[in-house]
Write an enzyme that holds these catalytic residues in place. Structure first.
Site, short mmCIF file in Angstrom:
data_model
loop_
_atom_site.label_atom_id
_atom_site.label_comp_id
_atom_site.label_asym_id
_atom_site.label_seq_id
_atom_site.Cartn_x
_atom_site.Cartn_y
_atom_site.Cartn_z
N LYS A 1 43.19 -5.55 -32.95
CA LYS A 1 41.69 -5.14 -32.94
C LYS A 1 41.46 -4.22 -34.04
O LYS A 1 40.60 -4.40 -34.98
CB LYS A 1 41.34 -4.71 -31.63
N ASN A 2 42.19 -3.14 -34.12
CA ASN A 2 41.63 -2.02 -35.21
C ASN A 2 42.23 -2.42 -36.37
O ASN A 2 42.03 -1.69 -37.33
CB ASN A 2 42.50 -0.95 -34.63
N CYS B 1 31.20 9.70 -27.21
CA CYS B 1 31.36 8.46 -26.39
C CYS B 1 32.55 9.19 -25.37
O CYS B 1 32.51 10.15 -25.16
CB CYS B 1 31.93 7.49 -27.19
N ARG C 1 33.59 12.68 -31.71
CA ARG C 1 33.84 11.72 -32.56
C ARG C 1 32.64 11.73 -33.80
O ARG C 1 32.09 10.61 -34.00
CB ARG C 1 33.98 10.13 -32.10
N ASP D 1 46.22 6.28 -28.45
CA ASP D 1 45.69 5.16 -27.60
C ASP D 1 46.77 4.66 -26.54
O ASP D 1 46.52 3.57 -26.03
CB ASP D 1 45.63 4.06 -28.74
N ARG E 1 37.03 -5.28 -24.18
CA ARG E 1 36.86 -4.94 -25.73
C ARG E 1 38.24 -4.88 -26.52
O ARG E 1 38.26 -5.15 -27.87
CB ARG E 1 36.42 -3.48 -25.73
N1 EPU Z 1 36.67 13.12 -36.86
C1 EPU Z 1 36.04 14.11 -37.23
N2 EPU Z 1 35.13 13.51 -38.35
C2 EPU Z 1 35.18 12.21 -38.80
C3 EPU Z 1 36.09 11.56 -38.40
C4 EPU Z 1 37.11 11.77 -37.28
O1 EPU Z 1 35.79 15.19 -36.79
O2 EPU Z 1 34.46 12.07 -39.88
C5 EPU Z 1 37.66 13.67 -35.78
C6 EPU Z 1 37.70 12.74 -34.36
O3 EPU Z 1 36.56 13.14 -33.56
C7 EPU Z 1 38.86 12.73 -33.80
C8 EPU Z 1 40.00 12.82 -34.85
O4 EPU Z 1 39.12 13.23 -36.02
O5 EPU Z 1 38.98 13.97 -32.94
C9 EPU Z 1 40.46 11.56 -35.36
O6 EPU Z 1 39.76 10.44 -35.15
P1 EPU Z 1 39.69 8.95 -36.25
O7 EPU Z 1 38.51 9.25 -37.00
O8 EPU Z 1 40.79 8.90 -36.67
O9 EPU Z 1 39.50 7.84 -35.10
P2 EPU Z 1 38.59 6.68 -35.26
O10 EPU Z 1 38.82 6.17 -36.74
O11 EPU Z 1 37.33 6.87 -34.88
C10 EPU Z 1 40.55 4.91 -34.55
C11 EPU Z 1 40.59 3.89 -33.74
C12 EPU Z 1 40.75 4.38 -32.19
C13 EPU Z 1 41.94 5.32 -32.21
C14 EPU Z 1 41.61 6.54 -33.32
C15 EPU Z 1 42.91 7.38 -33.32
C16 EPU Z 1 39.33 2.11 -34.63
C17 EPU Z 1 38.39 1.14 -34.75
N3 EPU Z 1 39.50 2.96 -33.77
O12 EPU Z 1 39.31 5.67 -34.40
O13 EPU Z 1 40.97 3.26 -31.39
O14 EPU Z 1 42.02 6.21 -30.89
O15 EPU Z 1 41.47 5.74 -34.54
O16 EPU Z 1 44.02 6.79 -33.55
O17 EPU Z 1 40.37 1.82 -35.55
C18 EPU Z 1 40.92 2.36 -29.32
O18 EPU Z 1 41.24 1.27 -29.86
O19 EPU Z 1 40.87 2.42 -27.98
C19 EPU Z 1 40.52 3.44 -30.09
C20 EPU Z 1 39.65 4.36 -29.67
#
Ligand code: EPU
Length: 424
Positions: free
Chosen positions: A22-23, A116, A121, A304, A396
């Site tokens: 998915k990701n 969320c 996030r 995850d 999802r």
């Molecule tokens: N963060 C910030 N500022 C930003 C971006 C991120 O503070 O601008 C923080 C977040 O709040 C978090 C950390 O950085 O504490 C890491 O978050 P990241 O941005 O890496 O997460 P994401 O990109 O929103 C993806 C996956 C998630 C997975 C995380 C971590 C996708 C679509 N989603 O989320 O997947 O948990 O990376 O590996 O790729 C899931 O599939 O269930 C899922 C939640």
């Protein structure tokens, strides 16, 4: 709202085929915006999040067709540069259209996702990066509006490793003028898969999978033609299922090398592995040993997989410490596991899990995608019939979960409830 009813206690055995990630599929779908024409993406899982991304692209003027398991996206007539609140609130990954839209059309208006179930996030790092690349950013009525004549290359340092942040800016940089360097970039396999898709489109990217990625912008890209990688989190979930049921499961079509840290921890807990070409046989112990884990960005232990691993540790012979370092609120499954007889305490970001001999069936509620998976894992071991409410979270991210479980000998059924058109 659908419910899953699982009668636990069976040793699961047999073969299971892993779906596309998915990701990885979601960012590659968003990358289709970068080029005009017919984009074709293979091994796209049949999931609600994929449909949501399809709706988002269609809302922008693209034509989206899904034939399991191929997504065909025609991007000749993109005319609306907005990701509306209604879609972003359903799926945070909608924010992945921000970078490609500004890069190709010079403008985008994307709803801010808000918090969320697993944490606040924010997307401040995505915005900071675009600003450094010369975009003008305005925040209005819960939306981020970004405009730029043409983005320009920049050196961007991420304070925190962010997966979708890295993906968004890598996509944006492919059409920018000059060279962009992403420092402390996320190294997850999904970032590498997106980079491979972009390179096949004509992008010039070096270093994906390392912490510094260099992107030299080009004038134009050709449409995507790419097959996404297998889902490492689905793979890890089935490994955990073999582990908790004392099962013997051959997981086919997977890439266990994407789960190295996780596999080491399962081995420490007594789970056996036999690698074969393109598949892995996983043999669960009668009762797992207790193992401590701490989540970390790739190649560390994936956040995850934290909830599913906690379900496994809830029946371990001993106590384990589980520390979550990525998200501040990712212990929502604890209260539900307690309802099943687990013995877990947490303070701040560390949970102490004292293994119990038996889990018992209960009514439990899914609160997010991976928390739901942990309840499925626990229910497969519990004595009696567990009812998992709100399984739309599971839908999802896991394709045909109950069919796959049934083929391994699990006693699982779905009770259909009222259809949800929009999520709270
Ligand atoms: N963060 C910030 N500022 C930003 C971006 C991120 O503070 O601008 C923080 C977040 O709040 C978090 C950390 O950085 O504490 C890491 O978050 P990241 O941005 O890496 O997460 P994401 O990109 O929103 C993806 C996956 C998630 C997975 C995380 C971590 C996708 C679509 N989603 O989320 O997947 O948990 O990376 O590996 O790729 C899931 O599939 O269930 C899922 C939640």
């Amino acid at each position: 709202m659908d419910r899953l009813i699982i009668k636990g206690g069976r040793r699961l055995k047999g073969e299971v085929e892993i779906s596309g990630a998915k990701n990885a599929a979601l960012p590659v779908m968003a990358a289709s915006i970068l080029a005009a024409g017919e984009n074709s993406i293979g091994r796209v899982p049949d999931l609600r999040d994929v449909k949501t991304m399809g709706r988002l692209l269609a809302n922008m003027g693209a034509e989206f067709h899904y034939e399991p398991h191929r997504a065909v996206i025609k991007t000749n007539r993109i005319k609306n540069f907005e990701a509306p609140y209604e879609l972003v609130k359903e799926m945070r990954a909608s924010v992945l259209v921000l970078g490609p839209m500004v890069a190709r059309y010079g403008r985008a208006r994307v709803s801010l996702p808000g918090g969320c179930a697993i944490g606040a996030r924010p997307i401040n790092l995505h915005i900071m990066g675009l600003e450094k690349m010369g975009a003008k950013i305005e925040l209005e009525a819960g939306y981020v509006k970004a405009t730029a004549k043409r983005l320009k290359g920049a050196t961007i340092y991420f304070d925190i490793s962010t997966v979708t942040g890295t993906e968004n800016l890598m996509m944006a940089a492919t059409l920018a003028k000059g060279v962009t360097i992403l420092e402390n970039a996320a190294r997850e396999p999904e970032v590498v898969d997106l980079a491979n898709a972009l390179i096949a489109m004509g992008a010039r990217i070096k270093g994906a999978g390392e912490s510094v990625i260099e992107i030299e912008g080009t004038e134009e890209l050709k449409p995507v033609n790419h097959t996404v990688i297998p889902d490492r989190i689905e793979t890890g979930t089935f490994m955990t299922i073999a582990g908790i049921t004392g099962g013997d499961i051959t997981i086919k079509g997977c890439m266990p090398e994407h789960l190295h840290a996780f596999v080491i921890k399962l081995e420490e807990a007594g789970v056996g592995f036999e690698n074969k070409a393109g598949s892995v046989r996983v043999i669960g112990p009668a009762r797992p040993g207790a193992v401590d884990i701490e989540t970390a960005p790739y190649p560390g232990f994936p956040t995850d997989m934290q909830a599913q691993f906690m379900a496994l540790m809830s029946i371990a012979s001993g106590a384990s410490l589980i520390t979550e370092t990525i998200f501040e609120n990712r212990f929502m499954h604890v209260a539900e596991l307690l309802r099943m007889g687990a013995d877990i305490n947490f303070r701040g970001s560390t949970a102490t899990v004292k293994g119990v001999k038996k889990l018992k069936a209960a009514n439990v509620m899914a609160t997010d995608l991976r928390a739901s998976a942990s309840l499925v894992v626990a229910a497969l071991r519990a004595e009696g019939e567990t009812t998992i409410h709100r399984v739309y979270h599971l839908d999802r991210g896991y394709e045909k979960m109950e069919e796959k479980l049934r083929s391994l000998g699990a006693d699982v059924k779905r009770e259909r409830g009222k259809r949800l058109t929009s999520l709270p």
